[in-house]
Design an enzyme around this catalytic site. Structure first.
Site, short mmCIF file in Angstrom:
data_model
loop_
_atom_site.label_atom_id
_atom_site.label_comp_id
_atom_site.label_asym_id
_atom_site.label_seq_id
_atom_site.Cartn_x
_atom_site.Cartn_y
_atom_site.Cartn_z
N LYS A 35 0.82 -1.22 0.00
CA LYS A 35 0.00 0.00 0.00
C LYS A 35 0.86 1.27 0.00
CE LYS A 35 -1.74 0.90 3.99
NZ LYS A 35 -0.97 2.07 4.43
N THR A 36 1.81 1.35 0.92
CA THR A 36 2.65 2.55 1.00
C THR A 36 3.47 2.73 -0.27
OG1 THR A 36 2.79 2.27 3.40
CG2 THR A 36 4.40 3.74 2.39
N ASP A 210 -4.72 7.97 2.99
CA ASP A 210 -4.22 6.65 3.39
C ASP A 210 -5.06 6.14 4.57
OD1 ASP A 210 -2.59 4.44 3.66
OD2 ASP A 210 -1.11 5.48 4.88
N GLU A 211 -5.06 4.80 4.76
CA GLU A 211 -5.80 4.17 5.87
C GLU A 211 -7.24 4.70 5.91
OE1 GLU A 211 -4.55 1.76 7.27
OE2 GLU A 211 -2.39 1.97 7.54
N GLN A 245 -9.27 -4.27 8.00
CA GLN A 245 -8.37 -3.79 9.06
C GLN A 245 -8.94 -2.57 9.78
OE1 GLN A 245 -3.97 -4.13 8.29
NE2 GLN A 245 -4.64 -4.30 6.17
N ARG A 614 0.30 -9.77 11.10
CA ARG A 614 1.57 -9.11 11.46
C ARG A 614 2.75 -10.07 11.29
NH1 ARG A 614 0.18 -5.08 9.95
NH2 ARG A 614 -1.68 -6.26 9.41
#
Length: 681
Positions: A35-36, A210-211, A245, A614
């Site tokens: 994503k980043t 973002d997010e 998420q 994670r």
């Protein structure tokens, strides 16, 4: 500027996302799907296409994420990013308010209250309204005020409304904003001043969020207003998120904003990023198996090129002490046998209350570790009070810090006196310190403070500051001068201990704990002074040092330490080896969360999904048969989410047999090599 080779660096969906610049775009980015990378390459591509920096606005949720994005764009483009805006929502709101504050009746040098300042002001407002009591939970009241201000809640009763109004008026008098104001007030500006909205719409023609699943209703409204255009004009808004998420509903996040976005921007293009670059296929299949039980979600399935992987290992200890011992000893063994560094490990828990036994185990195993979260030492009220005194002594024109200490400890310079002082400062176009000196040296003091007692208190305060300016800056002290010794003299002079005792009359233990923090702060200064590497040990040097470290009070060297954190704190991070502790019904999912709202079971499942994803290589999950709660020991059942992991992906952890003589020799040889390597490093 280096030429970007998009096709060589990005997979097909990533390439489509990076290349789609015009019009609304929804990117559904699964965990570990790059994503980043997509966001930063998309910004770099926009700059390469000739879009000016100042036209781009990228919003995210942490300062760390914003810094990382900016650094990566700079590396990709080779440009100095002097006018690109990459920030958190709150920092962006602050930027708007610095420009437009006067339209809302604030001076441009307003201060922003953190949580400690906010709760202190609420305490004062309770006293003004004659409602103060040790039984009032300031934290809960602050949360209620926040919910009311941001529109998440109304009043269940009328009792706190006068305090809320007093709180708002006091913020205005003190020329201060709280954290919620950084979102609420820009929205108020946009709604009530169309010309201001139009100015920012014209400035920011390309917006990225973002997010996105973590945005609140108010953040969504702010973003939507900036992105909306007149009919026929392109709405260049790109949002990136993953509804699987979304784990922050308790602080206002609304994963349904994705559905709202689809409704408000019907011409959008949707792209899914489903290839995970982080975890083994075993871990991803487990995560997919769990999250597939949620009904309110965008359909997607993560996959990995990293096929196979070890089964997820489940361990069912008898008690939480056995659980903690298992985690500590296994980390020790894995670090030696498989050459993992300590920072490769993360232990995730549902709540902070579960860390105590694990910390004890780490101490027993001599494992270095860090616990994420908690209040920074420099943000504790008593330490902030003392730092504010030092800042005012160094620069009396610092209105923000002067307001913090002018009535701490109490001097009778209350809210009305501060309001008059603030008005005089504004009239004279100067600082509040200047207004204090003006009223003292002129003939307007009686009119300013109204009472003789307040006049005397104000005079004593100015005398105090001027005296210690002489001590710290002129070094007027008996015997050899030290900064730490002068700070101790200041603490004694203002009698801060008596202030703490009065503030916490029914809890002397708390007062002593807070004063111990003051003592620790002075000891820190003393150690800094005695460091032979410090050539300048004066007040200004120390305050500059505080400015650099107080925003991030963590140990500078975070490597070489096991990570112990809540699942919420782990979001966005990844580790080779992960332990999920306390996977029991009532903890994961948490019973209190389910009591509050029946629909929270899906958010609890998303939280477990985040915990699983994670892990890169190894995942261990522990579930106790018994756990101590309060004074009792209760029987526990495994988390129902464990049954949602496909059975062929898990196995029960079996304690290892005692090693033979050859294995023991090999073990100690590995230990010697590891210690030698650590010493060399």
């Amino acid at each position: 500027m280096p030429k970007l080779n998009l096709a060589a660096e990005l997979n097909e969906p990533q390439l489509e996302a990076v290349s789609t610049i015009e019009g609304p775009l929804l990117i559904i980015a699964g965990a570990g799907s790059g994503k980043t990378r997509v966001i930063t390459w998309r910004m770099a591509n926009m700059l390469e296409k000739g879009i000016p920096q100042h036209a781009i606005l990228a919003l995210t949720f942490t300062n760390k994420a914003a810094r990382e994005m900016e650094i990566r764009v700079k590396e990709l483009t080779g440009k100095k990013l002097q006018s690109l805006t990459v920030s958190t929502f709150h920092a962006f709101g602050l930027k708007i308010l610095r420009e437009e504050a006067e339209l809302l009746g604030f001076r441009k040098n307003f201060s922003v209250y953190d949580e400690t300042d906010k709760l202190s002001l609420i305490r004062e407002c309770l006293r003004e309204c004659r409602l103060f009591s040790d039984k009032v939970n300031l934290y809960n009241l602050g949360a209620l005020f926040s919910a009311v201000k941001t529109g998440q809640s109304g009043w269940d009763s009328d009792v706190w409304e006068p305090v809320y109004r007093e709180y708002g008026e006091s913020l205005k008098i003190y020329n201060a904003l709280d954290f919620d104001d950084l979102l609420v007030l820009p929205l108020e500006l946009f709604e009530n001043h169309p010309s201001v909205l139009e100015k920012y719409q014209s400035r920011y023609r390309y917006i990225m969020v973002d997010e996105f699943q973590d945005t609140s209703a108010i953040q969504y409204r702010l973003m939507k207003m900036l992105a909306k255009r007149k009919e026929g004009e392109k709405e260049n808004i790109c949002v990136v998120g993953d509804d699987d998420q979304s784990i922050y509903s308790w602080r206002g996040a609304n994963y349904e904003n994705i559905l709202m976005f689809e409704k408000d921007f019907p011409s959008l293009v949707e792209i899914k990023l489903e290839q995970n670059y982080r975890s083994t296929s075993t871990i991803l299949d487990a995560a997919n198996g769990v999250i597939s039980h949620n009904t309110s979600r965008k359909e997607k399935k993560l996959w990995s090129g990293n096929s196979g992987g070890r089964p997820i290992e489940l361990f069912f200890p008898e008690t939480e002490s056995e659980e903690a011992g298992f985690i500590g000893s296994l980390i020790r063994r894995l670090s030696i046998r498989e050459s993992f560094r300590y920072h490769d490990f993360a232990v995730l828990v549902r709540t902070n209350s579960l860390t105590r036994n694990i910390e004890e185990s780490f101490l027993a195993e001599n494992l270095p570790y860090r616990v994420s979260g908690g209040t920074s030492f420099f943000q504790r009220k008593e330490v902030k009070d003392l730092i504010s005194y030092l800042r005012v002594i160094a620069n009396p024109d610092d209105d923000v810090n002067l307001l913090r200490i002018i009535n701490t400890p109490r001097r009778g310079i209350g809210k009305n006196s501060v309001a008059r002082l603030s008005a005089l400062a504004r009239q004279n176009r100067g600082s509040m310190w200047g207004a204090l000196l003006h009223s003292r040296n002129g003939d307007g003091q009686q009119m300013l403070f109204g009472e003789k007692a307040a006049e005397n208190d104000a005079e004593e305060f100015t005398d105090l500051v001027e005296f210690f300016r002489g001590v710290f800056l002129g070094r007027k002290a008996e015997g050899p001068w030290t900064l730490s010794g002068s700070v101790r003299s200041l603490v004694d002079r203002i009698d801060y201990w008596s202030y703490l005792v009065t503030e916490h009359a029914k809890n002397e233990k708390l007062a002593r704990w807070k004063f111990a923090n003051i003592e620790h702060f002075i000891k820190m200064i003393e150690n800094w002074e005695q460091d032979p590497g410090n050539f300048e040990t004066g007040l200004f040097s120390y305050l500059n040092r505080i400015s650099l470290i107080s925003g991030d009070d963590r140990d500078e060297n975070e490597e070489g330490k096991v990570n112990l954190m809540t699942i919420h704190a782990s979001k966005g991070l990844e580790f080779p080896v992960v332990f999920i502790a306390g996977a029991e019904d009532g903890i994961i999912p948490h019973e209190k969360s389910l009591e509050e709202e029946a629909g929270n079971i899906e958010e609890e499942r998303r939280l477990f999904y985040v915990a699983i994803t994670r892990a890169r290589d190894k995942l261990y999950i522990t579930s106790c048969r018994k756990r101590r709660r309060m004074q009792n020991t209760a029987e526990c059942s495994p988390s129902p989410f464990l049954a949602e992991i496909p059975g062929h992906l898990v196995c029960r952890y079996e304690e290892e047999k005692m090693p033979g003589e050859g294995e023991v020799d090999q073990f100690f040889a590995l230990m010697r090599d590891k210690f030698a390597e650590d010493s060399a490093g």
